[in-house]
Design a protein around this motif. Structure first.
Motif, short mmCIF file in Angstrom:
data_model
loop_
_atom_site.label_atom_id
_atom_site.label_comp_id
_atom_site.label_asym_id
_atom_site.label_seq_id
_atom_site.Cartn_x
_atom_site.Cartn_y
_atom_site.Cartn_z
N MET A 1 0.83 -1.20 0.00
CA MET A 1 0.00 0.00 0.00
C MET A 1 0.87 1.25 0.00
SD MET A 1 -3.07 1.16 -0.04
CE MET A 1 -4.01 2.63 0.38
N ASP A 2 1.89 1.27 0.88
CA ASP A 2 2.78 2.42 0.96
C ASP A 2 3.55 2.61 -0.33
OD1 ASP A 2 4.15 4.48 2.64
OD2 ASP A 2 5.88 3.25 2.14
N VAL A 5 1.28 4.36 -2.86
CA VAL A 5 1.15 5.79 -2.55
C VAL A 5 2.42 6.54 -2.94
CG1 VAL A 5 0.90 7.47 -0.68
CG2 VAL A 5 -0.50 5.41 -0.69
N HIS A 6 3.57 5.89 -2.67
CA HIS A 6 4.86 6.50 -3.01
C HIS A 6 4.97 6.72 -4.52
CE1 HIS A 6 9.04 7.56 -2.52
NE2 HIS A 6 9.40 6.63 -3.39
N ALA A 8 2.45 6.94 -6.67
CA ALA A 8 1.46 7.93 -7.08
C ALA A 8 1.96 9.35 -6.77
CB ALA A 8 0.14 7.67 -6.35
N ASN A 9 2.61 9.51 -5.63
CA ASN A 9 3.14 10.83 -5.28
C ASN A 9 4.26 11.25 -6.20
OD1 ASN A 9 1.35 11.20 -3.18
ND2 ASN A 9 2.75 10.45 -1.60
N LYS A 12 2.61 12.68 -9.15
CA LYS A 12 2.07 14.01 -8.83
C LYS A 12 3.17 15.05 -8.82
CE LYS A 12 -1.67 12.12 -5.96
NZ LYS A 12 -2.19 11.98 -4.57
N ARG A 267 -0.68 13.28 0.97
CA ARG A 267 -1.23 12.34 1.95
C ARG A 267 -0.21 11.25 2.32
NH1 ARG A 267 -6.40 13.43 2.85
NH2 ARG A 267 -7.56 14.63 1.29
N THR A 268 0.95 11.70 2.75
CA THR A 268 2.02 10.78 3.13
C THR A 268 2.77 11.34 4.32
OG1 THR A 268 4.02 9.65 2.34
CG2 THR A 268 3.64 11.88 1.54
#
Length: 327
Positions: A1-2, A5-6, A8-9, A12, A267-268
């Motif tokens: 999961m992390d 997110v990493h 995806a960031n 971004k 969101r991290t």
């Protein structure tokens, strides 16, 4: 999961970097005469230093705001609570009051920058290094001292303004509002070197930010010298804000806006991504805002006015939405 997110960031941040590049290219090329070489060179001579100063300011304020919010553990605080903005206005007011608007200290931009930076650097060192030890490393006491000093500096400035010659006040007023319309290109290299030295000095503490946000007890259990790290980070934040403020003037709400936008987007807990995101948001806001100021309002209103109004509204939004305190 992390890991997801990493990744995806990272995407971004890449998109934000592209937006910064587009905004910078637009700022440099909009309404520029490419057919006339002299006019083109003149435009670049004016716009390139302003663009570099905006990027430096956004990086300094964006990074300092994320670090400050993390060590305080509150997302509605900004580094302006440390009193650097009020000290800047007091220094300029006192110099004009004592020496006059035509003095060497006011007219020479390099000397004025050196005076601002020296006095703010000394104040930051005394308040956020020496007094932090005296208060037994209590962050809340340091914040209280910063708030009291902000009021104290503001009171002295108000008193000087009341007895100042009106003509001197007119010349002073322009220097108390942050503006990128007339930047001093000679201080760019020095500011970059100084910020680089601050980052190098804080490299270990910055690497430990993810651990420091776990809390004092948890960080100490993991082998971190918590009090020393927090003291160095507070001093580094104050110095970064001092550099940015000495370059362009006080921009109170910029840090609040870009730091919270970065947290909402990323969101991290990874501060490497949060700091970069905040800096990129700041670059987009400053470059885009300055382009609007120049092309739409024709320099009638400085970009700091829009930031202050927008920041006040955004601050109320944060208060109403979640109280601003991280859970």
């Amino acid at each position: 999961m992390d890991s997801a997110v990493h990744k995806a960031n990272k995407r971004k941040l890449f998109l934000m970097l592209l937006l910064v590049a587009v905004a910078a290219a637009a700022y440099l090329t909009v309404d520029v005469s490419f057919s006339n070489e002299r006019l083109f060179r003149y435009a670049m001579k004016i716009r390139i230093p302003k663009l570099i100063v905006m990027l430096i300011t956004a990086f300094a304020i964006g990074g300092a705001s994320i670090v400050f919010q993390s060590i305080i553990n509150n997302t509605i605080v900004t580094p302006c609570l440390l009193g650097m903005n009020s000290l800047y206005t007091l220094i300029h007011t006192a110099v004009v009051f004592v020496a006059g608007s035509g003095s060497f200290l006011v007219v020479n931009a390099n000397v004025s920058f050196a005076v601002d930076l020296t006095l703010m650097g000394i104040a930051a060192t005394v308040i956020y290094s020496y007094l932090f030890k005296k208060t037994k490393n209590n962050i809340l006491y340091v914040l209280l001292i910063g708030t009291v000093l902000t009021s104290f500096f503001g009171s002295i400035q108000s008193t000087l303004i009341r007895v100042m010659d009106p003509n001197e006040y007119d010349s002073l007023l322009a220097t108390l509002v942050a503006s990128f319309s007339n930047v001093n290109s000679e201080i760019i290299l020095f500011s970059l070197v100084l910020l680089g030295m601050i980052i190098f000095w804080l490299r270990r503490e910055l690497a430990l930010l993810d651990v420091l946000t776990l809390g004092r007890d948890q960080a100490i259990n993991l082998g971190v010298d918590y009090d020393r790290a927090i003291r160095k980070l507070l001093l580094g934040v104050a110095l970064c804000i001092a550099v940015a403020t000495a370059m362009v003037g006080p921009i109170s709400f910029l840090g609040l806006i870009i730091a919270n936008l970065s947290r909402q987007l990323m969101r991290t807990y990874r501060h490497s991504q949060l700091i970069l995101g905040s800096a990129l948001f700041g670059m987009i806001v400053l470059v885009g805002g300055q382009m609007i100021v120049e092309q739409v309002f024709v320099y009638a209103v400085p970009v700091s006015v829009f930031i202050t109004v927008g920041g006040g509204i955004y601050f109320l939004y944060l208060l109403l939405r979640r109280g601003g305190v991280r859970q």
